[in-house]
Design a protein around this motif. Structure first.
Motif, PDB file in Angstrom:
ATOM      1  N   ALA A 106       0.820  -1.215   0.000  1.00 17.65           N
ATOM      2  CA  ALA A 106       0.000   0.000   0.000  1.00 17.65           C
ATOM      3  C   ALA A 106       0.854   1.266   0.000  1.00 17.65           C
ATOM      4  N   GLY A 107       2.177   1.121   0.176  1.00 18.87           N
ATOM      5  CA  GLY A 107       3.080   2.276   0.168  1.00 18.87           C
ATOM      6  C   GLY A 107       2.902   3.198   1.355  1.00 18.87           C
ATOM      7  N   VAL A 108       2.478   2.656   2.504  1.00 21.68           N
ATOM      8  CA  VAL A 108       2.263   3.511   3.683  1.00 21.68           C
ATOM      9  C   VAL A 108       3.308   3.258   4.777  1.00 21.68           C
ATOM     10  N   ASP A 109       4.378   2.536   4.420  1.00 21.64           N
ATOM     11  CA  ASP A 109       5.431   2.216   5.394  1.00 21.64           C
ATOM     12  C   ASP A 109       6.420   3.373   5.511  1.00 21.64           C
ATOM     13  N   HIS A 110       7.131   3.393   6.622  1.00 25.54           N
ATOM     14  CA  HIS A 110       8.112   4.452   6.841  1.00 25.54           C
ATOM     15  C   HIS A 110       9.268   3.919   7.691  1.00 25.54           C
ATOM     16  N   LEU A 111      10.503   4.283   7.306  1.00 31.80           N
ATOM     17  CA  LEU A 111      11.687   3.836   8.044  1.00 31.80           C
ATOM     18  C   LEU A 111      12.655   5.014   8.182  1.00 31.80           C
ATOM     19  N   GLU A 112      13.202   5.187   9.372  1.00 30.67           N
ATOM     20  CA  GLU A 112      14.238   6.196   9.571  1.00 30.67           C
ATOM     21  C   GLU A 112      15.357   5.605  10.400  1.00 30.67           C
ATOM     22  N   GLN A 113      16.587   6.032  10.106  1.00 31.61           N
ATOM     23  CA  GLN A 113      17.729   5.514  10.862  1.00 31.61           C
ATOM     24  C   GLN A 113      18.248   6.584  11.831  1.00 31.61           C
ATOM     25  N   PHE A 114      18.592   6.147  13.049  1.00 34.86           N
ATOM     26  CA  PHE A 114      19.087   7.065  14.075  1.00 34.86           C
ATOM     27  C   PHE A 114      20.391   6.527  14.658  1.00 34.86           C
ATOM     28  N   ASP A 115      21.220   7.443  15.172  1.00 38.55           N
ATOM     29  CA  ASP A 115      22.373   7.003  15.958  1.00 38.55           C
ATOM     30  C   ASP A 115      21.837   6.297  17.199  1.00 38.55           C
ATOM     31  N   THR A 116      22.482   5.198  17.564  1.00 36.00           N
ATOM     32  CA  THR A 116      21.973   4.400  18.698  1.00 36.00           C
ATOM     33  C   THR A 116      21.720   5.234  19.953  1.00 36.00           C
ATOM     34  N   PRO A 117      22.641   6.128  20.375  1.00 35.93           N
ATOM     35  CA  PRO A 117      22.380   6.869  21.619  1.00 35.93           C
ATOM     36  C   PRO A 117      21.125   7.740  21.547  1.00 35.93           C
ATOM     37  N   VAL A 118      20.786   8.232  20.346  1.00 33.17           N
ATOM     38  CA  VAL A 118      19.623   9.116  20.200  1.00 33.17           C
ATOM     39  C   VAL A 118      18.326   8.328  20.392  1.00 33.17           C
ATOM     40  N   ILE A 119      18.190   7.208  19.693  1.00 38.24           N
ATOM     41  CA  ILE A 119      16.960   6.413  19.816  1.00 38.24           C
ATOM     42  C   ILE A 119      16.887   5.771  21.206  1.00 38.24           C
ATOM     43  N   MET A 120      18.050   5.389  21.737  1.00 36.03           N
ATOM     44  CA  MET A 120      18.063   4.799  23.083  1.00 36.03           C
ATOM     45  C   MET A 120      17.559   5.812  24.116  1.00 36.03           C
ATOM     46  N   ALA A 121      18.059   7.035  24.042  1.00 32.66           N
ATOM     47  CA  ALA A 121      17.647   8.059  25.016  1.00 32.66           C
ATOM     48  C   ALA A 121      16.156   8.357  24.890  1.00 32.66           C
ATOM     49  N   THR A 122      15.643   8.360  23.660  1.00 30.23           N
ATOM     50  CA  THR A 122      14.215   8.643  23.457  1.00 30.23           C
ATOM     51  C   THR A 122      13.371   7.509  24.034  1.00 30.23           C
ATOM     52  N   PHE A 123      13.744   6.259  23.717  1.00 29.90           N
ATOM     53  CA  PHE A 123      12.983   5.115  24.233  1.00 29.90           C
ATOM     54  C   PHE A 123      13.013   5.098  25.773  1.00 29.90           C
ATOM     55  N   LYS A 124      14.171   5.415  26.343  1.00 31.49           N
ATOM     56  CA  LYS A 124      14.266   5.427  27.816  1.00 31.49           C
ATOM     57  C   LYS A 124      13.358   6.506  28.408  1.00 31.49           C
ATOM     58  N   ALA A 125      13.306   7.664  27.744  1.00 30.42           N
ATOM     59  CA  ALA A 125      12.464   8.765  28.241  1.00 30.42           C
ATOM     60  C   ALA A 125      10.982   8.377  28.146  1.00 30.42           C
ATOM     61  N   ILE A 126      10.607   7.668  27.070  1.00 25.18           N
ATOM     62  CA  ILE A 126       9.211   7.223  26.929  1.00 25.18           C
ATOM     63  C   ILE A 126       8.876   6.247  28.056  1.00 25.18           C
ATOM     64  N   LEU A 127       9.767   5.286  28.291  1.00 25.19           N
ATOM     65  CA  LEU A 127       9.519   4.312  29.370  1.00 25.19           C
ATOM     66  C   LEU A 127       9.396   5.017  30.717  1.00 25.19           C
ATOM     67  N   ALA A 128      10.310   5.962  30.965  1.00 27.09           N
ATOM     68  CA  ALA A 128      10.296   6.660  32.256  1.00 27.09           C
ATOM     69  C   ALA A 128       8.965   7.372  32.464  1.00 27.09           C
ATOM     70  N   ASP A 129       8.425   7.937  31.375  1.00 23.67           N
ATOM     71  CA  ASP A 129       7.178   8.699  31.503  1.00 23.67           C
ATOM     72  C   ASP A 129       5.939   7.795  31.482  1.00 23.67           C
ATOM     73  N   TRP A 130       5.957   6.741  30.719  1.00 23.01           N
ATOM     74  CA  TRP A 130       4.736   5.961  30.456  1.00 23.01           C
ATOM     75  C   TRP A 130       4.545   4.746  31.375  1.00 23.01           C
ATOM     76  N   VAL A 131       5.593   4.317  32.066  1.00 26.44           N
ATOM     77  CA  VAL A 131       5.441   3.172  32.975  1.00 26.44           C
ATOM     78  C   VAL A 131       4.983   3.696  34.336  1.00 26.44           C
ATOM     79  N   ASN A 132       3.802   3.274  34.755  1.00 30.09           N
ATOM     80  CA  ASN A 132       3.227   3.742  36.018  1.00 30.09           C
ATOM     81  C   ASN A 132       3.766   2.960  37.206  1.00 30.09           C
TER      82      ASN A 132
END
Ligand code: PHB
Ligand code: FE
Length: 333
Positions: A106-132
Motif C-alpha cells: 500500500a506504500g504507507v510504510d516508513h523507516l528512519e535511521q538514528f544514531d543508537t544513543p539518540v533512539i536509546m535516550a528517546t525510548f528510555k524517556a518514553i519508558l520513564a514517563d509511560w510506565v506507572n
C-alpha cells in the motif's frame, strides 16, 4: 512541539504532560509517540499524509523495555506486525510497516535511521514517563500491577533494573553473583536447590567451577529476558524464564539455538521480511531447535518455563547471512 521539561533529558523532544492523561507525547524524526489510558499510538507522515498505528499500552511497554534492555538486540525487534527496530550496531532503524507485506504494497510504510544513543535516550524517556507505579514490564502479567489508566507515579527501579552480564560463569570470583538472595518463584517450588560439589585438583582451585542452573533460574524475577550466563569465546549461553508471551517478534540476523530446559513453549514462526506465517513449533522439556536466520519468532508459555538461548557472536555473521554466503539453516538434511 515544544521541547524542554524538567524530567525529560534536554535532547529529547517531548510535550508538557497532557492535562487529562498526564502523559507526555514524544517525537523522534518523523515519528510521534502518544499514549492514553489504554493505547500507545505511533504516527508518521508518508507522501504528505499522516498514518498511524496503535498497540495496547502494556504490550507496547513490554516490547520497548526489551529493546532498551537488550541494546536493540540481534537484528530485528518487532513490537508487533507493524512497528519495530533493526540494529545496525551503532545505528538503528525505526520502522512502521517496512517488514509487513501489506503496508509495503500500500506504500504507507516508513523507516528512519538514528544514531543508537539518540533512539536509546528517546525510548528510555518514553519508558520513564509511560510506565506507572506498580507496573513492571519484565514481570509476568500475574505478578505485576496494571499498565493502564492515567499517569500515576513511576517505576524507575523496574525499568533500570541491573541486567546480569556474566564474564565467564556466575559464582566465580569477581564474576556475577549466584542469586541466592532472590526467592524461588511460585512456579518453580519443586526445583531442587542443592549445589554441586566442586573438588579441584591441587593447583586448579578457582579455575574449576559449577553451579545449579535450575536453582539459579528458579529464582529469576523477570520473564523473557535472556541474560548472558556463560561465555566461551563467541559462544554465549543466555538462559531465561518464560511466562505468558515473548513481547516481541524477533527477526534474528544469524542462526540461534533454543534448548527447552523445562515445561513447554509454543513458537510462532513467520517470514522475516513479510511476516507471512511459516510454522508453529511446540517445544517440550529436552527439545532442541535451531531458529533459522530468515525468520521472525515469538514464544508462548503458559506454565513458567526455562529456556536456554544459545547465541553466536562471531564477528561479521550478520553480513555473511545478508550476502547469502551462509545458508539460513545450520544444517541441511
Ligand atoms: C529470542 O528472540 O530468541 C528470545 C528473546 C527473549 C527470550 C527468548 C528468546 O526470552
Ligand atoms: Fe530470537
Amino acid at each position: 512541539m515544544s521541547a524542554v521539561l524538567s524530567q525529560v533529558p534536554q535532547n529529547i523532544t517531548a510535550t508538557e504532560p497532557d492535562a487529562l492523561t498526564g502523559y507526555r507525547t514524544f517525537r523522534l524524526g518523523a515519528f510521534e509517540f502518544r499514549r492514553d489510558a489504554y493505547f500507545a499510538k505511533v504516527s508518521w507522515q508518508v507522501k504528505g499524509q499522516s498514518r498511524s498505528h496503535e498497540m495496547p499500552a502494556d504490550a507496547f511497554l513490554r516490547a520497548m523495555m526489551r529493546d532498551v534492555a537488550w541494546g536493540f538486540f540481534y537484528g530485528w525487534v518487532n513490537f508487533d506486525d507493524v512497528l519495530g527496530t533493526r540494529n545496525h550496531y551503532g545505528r538503528v532503524d525505526l520502522y512502521a510497516g517496512s517488514y509487513n507485506a501489506e503496508f509495503k504494497k500500500a506504500g504507507v510504510d516508513h523507516l528512519e535511521q538514528f544514531d543508537t544513543p539518540v533512539i536509546m535516550a528517546t525510548f528510555k524517556a518514553i519508558l520513564a514517563d509511560w510506565v506507572n507505579e506498580g507496573f513492571d514490564p519484565f514481570a509476568a502479567p500475574a505478578e505485576t500491577g496494571s499498565a493502564f489508566g492515567f499517569k500515576q507515579g513511576e517505576n524507575m527501579a523496574a525499568i533500570e533494573r541491573f541486567r546480569v552480564a556474566t564474564r565467564r560463569m556466575p559464582g566465580l570470583a569477581s564474576d556475577s553473583p549466584l542469586r541466592d538472595d532472590l526467592p524461588v518463584n511460585r512456579q518453580f517450588s519443586d526445583v531442587p536447590q542443592d549445589e554441586p560439589e566442586i573438588r579441584a585438583r591441587p593447583g586448579f582451585e578457582g579455575q574449576l567451577h559449577a553451579f545449579n542452573l535450575f536453582k539459579y533460574l528458579s529464582r529469576s524475577d523477570v520473564t523473557w529476558n535472556p541474560s548472558v550466563t556463560s561465555v566461551c569465546k563467541n559462544s554465549l549461553f543466555c538462559p531465561t524464564t518464560e511466562e505468558y508471551i515473548l513481547p516481541i517478534f524477533h527477526g534474528n540476523d544469524r542462526v540461534e539455538w533454543f534448548v527447552q530446559l523445562s515445561d513447554e513453549i509454543t513458537w510462532e514462526v513467520g517470514d522475516k521480511n513479510t511476516g507471512a506465517p511459516r510454522a508453529r513449533v511446540t517445544m517440550k522439556a529436552g527439545d532442541v531447535a535451531a531458529m533459522p536466520a530468515d525468520i521472525r519468532h515469538k514464544g508462548y508459555s503458559t506454565k513458567r518455563s526455562m529456556l536456554l538461548v544459545w547465541e553466536n557472536t562471531t564477528p561479521d555473521l550478520p553480513k555473511r547471512y545478508e550476502r547469502g554466503e551462509l545458508p539460513p539453516y545450520p544444517v541441511t538434511f
